[in-house]
Design an enzyme around this catalytic site. Structure first.
Site, PDB file in Angstrom:
ATOM      1  N   CYS A 117       0.751  -1.201   0.158  1.00 19.63           N
ATOM      2  CA  CYS A 117      -0.044   0.005  -0.095  1.00 19.63           C
ATOM      3  C   CYS A 117       0.929   1.142  -0.082  1.00 19.63           C
ATOM      4  O   CYS A 117       2.009   1.281   0.088  1.00 19.63           O
ATOM      5  CB  CYS A 117      -0.843  -0.098   1.300  1.00 19.63           C
ATOM      6  SG  CYS A 117       0.149  -0.133   2.652  1.00 19.63           S
ATOM      7  N   CYS A 164       2.759   1.887   3.243  1.00 20.75           N
ATOM      8  CA  CYS A 164       3.771   1.112   3.371  1.00 20.75           C
ATOM      9  C   CYS A 164       5.020   1.722   2.896  1.00 20.75           C
ATOM     10  O   CYS A 164       6.084   1.694   3.476  1.00 20.75           O
ATOM     11  CB  CYS A 164       3.736  -0.301   2.843  1.00 20.75           C
ATOM     12  SG  CYS A 164       2.183  -1.221   2.969  1.00 20.75           S
ATOM     13  N   ASP A 174       7.886 -36.625  -7.123  1.00 16.94           N
ATOM     14  CA  ASP A 174       8.742 -36.919  -6.342  1.00 16.94           C
ATOM     15  C   ASP A 174       7.696 -36.764  -5.104  1.00 16.94           C
ATOM     16  O   ASP A 174       6.862 -35.904  -4.999  1.00 16.94           O
ATOM     17  CB  ASP A 174       9.861 -35.730  -6.260  1.00 16.94           C
ATOM     18  CG  ASP A 174      10.833 -36.144  -5.000  1.00 16.94           C
ATOM     19  OD1 ASP A 174      11.032 -37.124  -4.897  1.00 16.94           O
ATOM     20  OD2 ASP A 174      10.995 -35.018  -4.331  1.00 16.94           O
ATOM     21  N   ASP A 190      11.910 -31.832  -6.520  1.00 17.01           N
ATOM     22  CA  ASP A 190      12.462 -30.576  -5.698  1.00 17.01           C
ATOM     23  C   ASP A 190      13.866 -30.892  -5.289  1.00 17.01           C
ATOM     24  O   ASP A 190      14.709 -29.789  -5.213  1.00 17.01           O
ATOM     25  CB  ASP A 190      11.401 -29.994  -4.313  1.00 17.01           C
ATOM     26  CG  ASP A 190      12.100 -31.086  -3.305  1.00 17.01           C
ATOM     27  OD1 ASP A 190      11.878 -32.252  -3.450  1.00 17.01           O
ATOM     28  OD2 ASP A 190      12.146 -30.553  -2.287  1.00 17.01           O
TER      29      ASP A 190
END
Lengths: 713, 52
Positions: free
Chosen positions: A29, A32, A432, A612
Site C-alpha cells: 500500500c 507502506c 517426487d 524439488d
C-alpha cells in the site's frame, strides 16, 4: 537519477559494492512505501532508500559498514518482513536496455504509421495528380527513415540467418518491407498510382508489437527467477582464529573451518570436525529420516543441520562442490530439450519458403504475360505484404503473454519460452514425494492413541527443543488439548534428544539407540520413562496443501500419475495410498529416476516431472516438461521450466489445462491467418490488390488474431 | 488546398512533440515502478524536494 538507476539495478555493477537490495514480500500500500522508506532513512549510515512497489524491493544506498541484517531488523521494527537480495544475481541491466530500445522503435513505428495512414486515407478517397504525388512524397519522407530505424531488429536477424545460409521468419518480413519501400519509391518518382508506404510501416508496427510482448513475458519471468536465486545469499560463518566471520561462500577454500548453526544449510562439501547433531538430507536423497552426524562424517552442500552446532572442514567449495557438479549434468540434459521446435518455428519453416516461391512465381508469371518488369515487381511486393506473418509474429506472443500472465497469478512462473507448448503435450506425470507432494515437515501419527499422561510428559520435554520432531510433537499435543507437565533439569543432548527429571524419575525423548529401543525404518522419536518400556512416536511427512487436488485434477485431465521417491518403501507406499496413486517406485536413486523417465519417453510417453531435490535434478532435465516448487534446491529450479511460487501445489492441474487451451488458441490463430491468406493471396496474384486492400487485409488479420488470443481462459 | 502546406507540417510537429515526450519518459525510467508511482501520488507526506 542515480537513485532511479540504482532502483532498477542498473548501477549495481558500476559502483563497487553497489547498493543493498532488500526484498519486501508483503508490502502493498501507499502507507507502506513511506513507512519503510522513512524507517530505512532514519537508520544510521543510510544515505537514501527507495521502495519499488512493482518489484516489491527496496534499494538502499548506505555507508559500507551498514549490514543488510541491521537493515532487515530496522524494517522488521517498522512491521514488515524483509529478505536480503544478492544484487550480483540480479542482472536486469541488459534486459532493461533491450526492452527500452524495442519500446522506442515501437513508438517511432506507431507514430509514423498513424501519420502515413492519414495521408493514405486521402489518397484512397480519391486524391489525384499533384496532390497524390505530394502525399506519396510526404509518406516516403516519413516512412523511409522510420522503417530504417524501427525495423532494424528484423534486418539484423534476417542478415544473421542469411549469412549462415538459412531462412527464418525475418527474411520474408525484411524482403516484404524493403521491396514495398523500393517499388513504392519508384512508383512515386514516376507519378504512379499505387504506393505501399502505409503497408510497410504498419507491418513493422504490428510485428514490433509482437516482439515487444514476447520480450516482456521473458523479462518478467527472468527477473522473477533471478529474484528467487538472489534470495539465497551465499554466506557462511568462517572460523578465523576461533572467531566467527561472515564471508561469501565463493571466498571459502578447502581446509577452511566453518560453523553451521542448527537450522542452517551446508554451504559447501566438507567433513565434520567438531560437534554432534542430526542432518536432514531430504533435498539430496529424498529420505525423510534424519541422519546422525558426528566428527569424521562427510557432509555435502544442501544438507540441513538440525540440532547442534557443527564445525565443518571444507573439502570442496563453489564450482567443485557436489551441487555444482550436478548443474553440469543438467546443462548436458538441457541440450536435448533445446532440440524441441516450437509451433511457431515449425509454421515458419513452412511459411518462409512458401511465401518466397509464391511471390517469385507471381512476378515471373506477370513478367512473362505482360513483359512489364514494373508491374511484375509491384505484384510481388503486394503478395509479400498480404501474406504478412502477423499470426506468427503477433498471435503466438499474445497467447503466451496471456497464458503466462494467468499462470503467474496462480503462482506459477514460466521460465522457458516453449514450456507451455511442451506442457500441453504431456500425458504422464511423475511426482517426487519428499518436498514436492509433502512439505518436508514432520507430523505426528495417531496422537489419539497415547494416554494423556504420556502426552503431557512428551510436551514438557519437547517444548524446550527446536528440533523439527520436537516442535511437531509439542504442536500436536497442544492441538490435542493436553497441558504440558513441568519437567525439571532439562538438557538437550545434540544428536540424541532431550533429557529431564519428572517427579524424580529420569525421562528421555530422542533417538531409538539412546533410549535402548530397536531402530525402525520410519521417522520416529522414543519416550523413555525410567522403569517403563519405551513408547514410540512415529512421524509422517506433512502433505503439501493442494496435493490431493493436483493429483485428482491431473487424472481428470486424462494423465497418468506416478510417484517415484528416494524414501523407504513403507513410507512411500503409505503416502501413495493416501493420494490414491498406484504406480509407485520407492528407494529410487537419482539414476533410477532418470532411467524411469527415459524409459517412459522411449515408450512414446511425454513426461512431466515434478520434483524439488538434487536427486530429481537429472530427471527434471530429462523430462519433456518439468515443475519444481520455490523451496526446491537451486539446481532443481534451474533444471525446471516452471517454478511454483506458493506453498500450494494444486495449480499444477490448472497449468496443464491452461497450456492446452493456449496451444489450441495458437493453432486457431494459424487457421485464421491461413484463411485470410487463402482469400487475399489470389487477389494479390491476380493484380487486384490495391494499397487499400493490402492495408485492410493485414490490419484485419492482425486484429482478429490478437483478439482471439485474449479470449484465453 | 494551400492550407495543406501549413496543416501537414503542423500535425507532424505536434505528433513529434508527443513522440519526444514519450522518449523522455522512457529515458528517465518512468515505467520502472508503475504501481508504486500510482500510490506515491496519494501519499500525504509533504516535502520540498519530491523524490526523483
Amino acid at each position: 537519477m542515480a537513485r532511479r538507476l540504482a532502483a532498477s539495478g542498473a548501477l549495481a555493477d558500476v559502483t563497487g559494492d553497489g547498493p543493498l537490495m532488500l526484498s519486501l514480500p508483503d508490502i502493498r500500500c501507499a502507507a507502506c512505501i513511506s513507512t519503510v522508506e522513512r524507517a530505512l532513512e532514519a537508520h544510521p549510515g543510510v544515505t537514501s532508500a527507495r521502495v519499488n512497489l512493482t518489484l516489491k524491493r527496496a534499494t538502499v544506498e548506505a555507508a559500507p559498514d551498514v549490514t543488510p541484517e541491521a537493515l532487515i531488523e530496522t524494517v522488521a521494527a517498522a512491521g514488515y518482513t524483509a529478505h536480503e537480495l544478492d544484487s550480483s544475481a540480479l542482472s536486469s541491466t541488459a534486459t532493461d536496455k533491450q526492452g527500452r530500445e524495442l519500446l522506442m522503435r515501437l513508438a517511432v513505428a506507431g507514430f509514423a504509421a498513424m501519420n502515413v495512414m492519414l495521408l493514405s486515407v486521402a489518397v484512397w478517397s480519391g486524391a489525384a495528380d499533384a496532390t497524390r504525388d505530394l502525399f506519396h512524397w510526404i509518406s516516403a519522407a516519413i516512412a523511409i527513415p522510420a522503417v530504417s530505424f524501427a525495423a532494424q531488429p528484423f534486418f539484423r536477424n534476417a542478415w544473421a540467418a542469411l549469412s549462415r545460409g538459412r531462412l527464418n521468419m525475418d527474411v520474408p518480413i525484411t524482403l516484404a518491407i524493403l521491396l514495398a519501400l523500393g517499388t513504392s519509391l519508384y512508383e512515386t518518382a514516376h507519378s504512379g498510382e499505387h504506393a505501399y508506404f502505409d503497408a510497410a510501416i504498419s507491418l513493422t508496427f504490428f510485428l514490433l508489437g509482437g516482439r515487444y510482448l514476447d520480450h516482456r513475458t521473458r523479462a518478467i519471468a527472468r527477473s522473477a527467477a533471478e529474484e528467487l536465486a538472489a534470495l539465497e545469499v551465499p554466506r557462511a560463518d568462517k572460523l578465523v582464529d576461533g572467531a566467527e566471520q561472515s564471508v561469501n561462500v565463493s571466498e571459502l577454500r578447502p581446509g577452511d573451518l566453518i560453523r553451521v548453526r542448527p537450522g542452517g544449510r551446508m554451504p559447501v562439501d566438507g567433513v565434520i570436525a567438531e560437534g554432534v547433531s542430526e542432518l536432514d538430507r531430504s533435498l539430496l536423497t529424498g529420505e525423510t529420516l534424519p541422519v546422525f552426524a558426528e566428527p569424521g562424517r562427510e557432509v555435502s552442500a544442501g544438507e540441513v543441520n538440525l540440532t547442534g552446532p557443527l564445525t565443518v572442514r571444507v573439502t570442496a567449495a563453489g564450482k567443485d562442490s557436489s551441487l555444482h557438479r550436478m548443474a553440469d549434468l543438467v546443462a548436458m540434459a538441457e541440450t536435448t530439450r533445446n532440440r524441441y521446435t516450437s509451433l511457431a518455428d515449425r509454421a515458419a519453416g513452412l511459411y518462409a519458403p512458401g511465401v518466397h516461391i509464391l511471390s517469385f512465381a507471381a512476378a515471373v508469371g506477370w513478367y512473362l504475360y505482360t513483359w512489364d518488369a514494373r508491374l511484375a515487381l509491384n505484384i510481388a511486393a503486394a503478395v509479400l505484404i498480404i501474406t504478412c506473418p502477423c499470426a506468427l509474429g503477433l498471435a503466438v506472443p499474445a497467447v503466451t503473454t496471456a497464458a503466462s500472465g494467468r499462470l503467474f497469478k496462480k503462482g506459477m512462473l514460466i521460465k522457458s519460452g516453449t514450456a507451455l507448448e511442451r506442457l500441453a503435450e504431456v500425458d504422464t506425470v511423475v511426482f517426487d514425494k519428499t518436498g514436492t507432494l509433502t512439505l518436508g515437515t514432520p507430523e505426528v501419527q495417531g496422537v489419539g492413541e497415547y494416554d494423556a499422561r504420556t502426552l503431557a510428559i512428551v510436551a514438557g520435554l519437547s517444548e524446550a527443543s527446536s528440533h523439527p520432531l520436537s516442535r511437531a510433537l509439542s504442536q500436536a499435543v497442544a492441538t490435542a488439548g493436553v497441558v504440558a507437565e513441568p519437567v525439571g533439569d532439562l538438557v538437550e543432548v545434540p544428536g540424541y534428544g532431550t533429557e529431564g527429571l519428572w517427579q524424580g524419575r529420569r525421562v528421555r525423548l530422542g533417538r531409538a539407540a539412546w533410549v535402548g529401543a530397536a531402530a525402525s525404518a520410519e521417522t520416529s522419536a522414543w519416550l523413555l520413562m525410567e522403569g517403563e518400556a519405551p513408547v514410540r512416536f512415529s512421524f509422517a511427512d506433512r502433505m503439501r496443501p493442494g496435493a490431493e487436488q493436483a493429483v485428482q485434477g491431473l487424472r481428470q485431465a486424462g494423465l497418468t500419475v506416478l510417484l517415484i521417491s528416494g524414501d523407504s518403501e513403507p513410507a512411500v507406499r503409505a503416502f501413495a495410498a493416501r493420494l490414491g496413486i498406484e504406480d509407485v517406485m520407492a528407494e529410487a536413486l537419482p539414476d533410477d529416476k532418470v532411467a524411469r523417465v527415459n524409459a517412459l519417453t522411449a515408450d512414446g510417453h511425454r513426461v512431466l516431472m515434478v520434483g524439488d531435490g538434487l536427486n530429481d535434478t537429472a530427471a527434471l532435465a530429462a523430462a519433456h516438461a518439468s515443475i519444481s516448487p520455490a523451496t526446491a534446491l537451486d539446481a532443481a529450479r534451474v533444471a525446471s521450466d516452471i517454478v511454483l511460487l506458493g506453498e500450494d501445489i494444486g495449480p499444477i492441474s490448472a497449468a496443464v489445462t491452461t497450456s492446452r487451451s493456449a496451444v489450441r488458441r495458437i493453432k486457431e490463430n494459424f487457421s485464421i491467418a491461413t484463411l485470410y491468406n487463402f482469400i487475399a493471396v489470389p487477389i494479390a496474384i491476380a493484380g487486384f490488390a490495391t494499397p487499400l486492400a493490402a492495408a485492410l487485409a493485414m490490419s484485419a488479420s492482425s486484429i482478429t488474431v490478437s483478439l482471439n488470443s485474449l479470449r484465453l481462459r | 488546398m494551400e492550407v495543406l502546406a501549413f496543416l501537414i507540417p503542423i500535425s507532424l510537429f505536434l505528433g513529434g512533440i508527443g513522440l519526444a515526450a514519450f522518449f523522455w519518459t522512457i529515458k528517465t525510467d518512468q515505467y520502472d515502478d508503475p504501481e508504486g508511482d500510482s500510490h506515491r501520488i496519494l501519499s500525504s507526506d509533504y516535502d520540498d524536494h519530491p523524490k526523483e
